[in-house]
Write an enzyme that holds these catalytic residues in place. Sequence first.
Site, PDB file in Angstrom:
ATOM      1  N   LYS A  34      49.931  44.649  50.327  1.00 34.49           N
ATOM      2  CA  LYS A  34      48.986  43.653  49.821  1.00 34.49           C
ATOM      3  C   LYS A  34      48.642  44.029  48.391  1.00 34.49           C
ATOM      4  CE  LYS A  34      46.755  42.476  54.189  1.00 34.49           C
ATOM      5  NZ  LYS A  34      45.484  42.499  54.934  1.00 34.49           N
ATOM      6  N   GLU A  35      48.580  43.007  47.546  1.00 36.91           N
ATOM      7  CA  GLU A  35      48.114  43.232  46.180  1.00 36.91           C
ATOM      8  C   GLU A  35      46.985  42.274  45.882  1.00 36.91           C
ATOM      9  OE1 GLU A  35      51.597  42.840  43.668  1.00 36.91           O
ATOM     10  OE2 GLU A  35      51.191  40.731  43.330  1.00 36.91           O
ATOM     11  N   LYS A  82      47.102  38.782  33.322  1.00 39.65           N
ATOM     12  CA  LYS A  82      46.925  38.841  34.771  1.00 39.65           C
ATOM     13  C   LYS A  82      47.339  40.235  35.229  1.00 39.65           C
ATOM     14  CE  LYS A  82      48.501  36.535  38.994  1.00 39.65           C
ATOM     15  NZ  LYS A  82      49.379  35.426  39.414  1.00 39.65           N
TER      16      LYS A  82
END
Length: 181
Positions: free
Chosen positions: A92-93, A105
Amino acid sequence: MIWTYALAYSLLLESFKSYSEALRLLSSYKEPTSIKYKLEAWKLYGSLQLAKIVGEALPNLIEKIEVVEGGGGVGTVIKLYFPPGAGLPPYKEKFTVVDDEKRVKETEVVEGGYLDMGFTLYRVRFQIIDKEKNSSSSSCITKSTIEYEVKEESAANASFVSIQPLVKIMDVAANYLESKS
């Protein structure tokens, strides 16, 4: 210690067929050219749209991308799954920075993947930079950076860090933007 991979160059899509080709030529190329469509580039990179097109265009790199929470802004969490044999477990990021003004970003792995392999930090940054300051030109440079920290006992796993997946992602983004022009 933070180790950083950085890839910054610009590309005129008519001159090169892909970012990969530009990367091969970069060391001898003295005056980089540019990606066109900087506003469209940021709309793509600064949103979940990038994950969507990458998931569709690169199934051999990323098997599946799932939005766990959020709508693309700071705090959004996505989960990336990789094809069998890729050597990288799912992770997961979290989008930690989405700055529309600076067109930056940043994401950090928050669970699984690199963290399970002894990394204490794995951060990816995309930045869309005006080719020329104070210019009304629509050209821009796409800069991608990987920063990571790894535990000393897991230092051999640093070999899993590569800028090549980001090159492929930038190639997909450039092709997408070119097809929309």
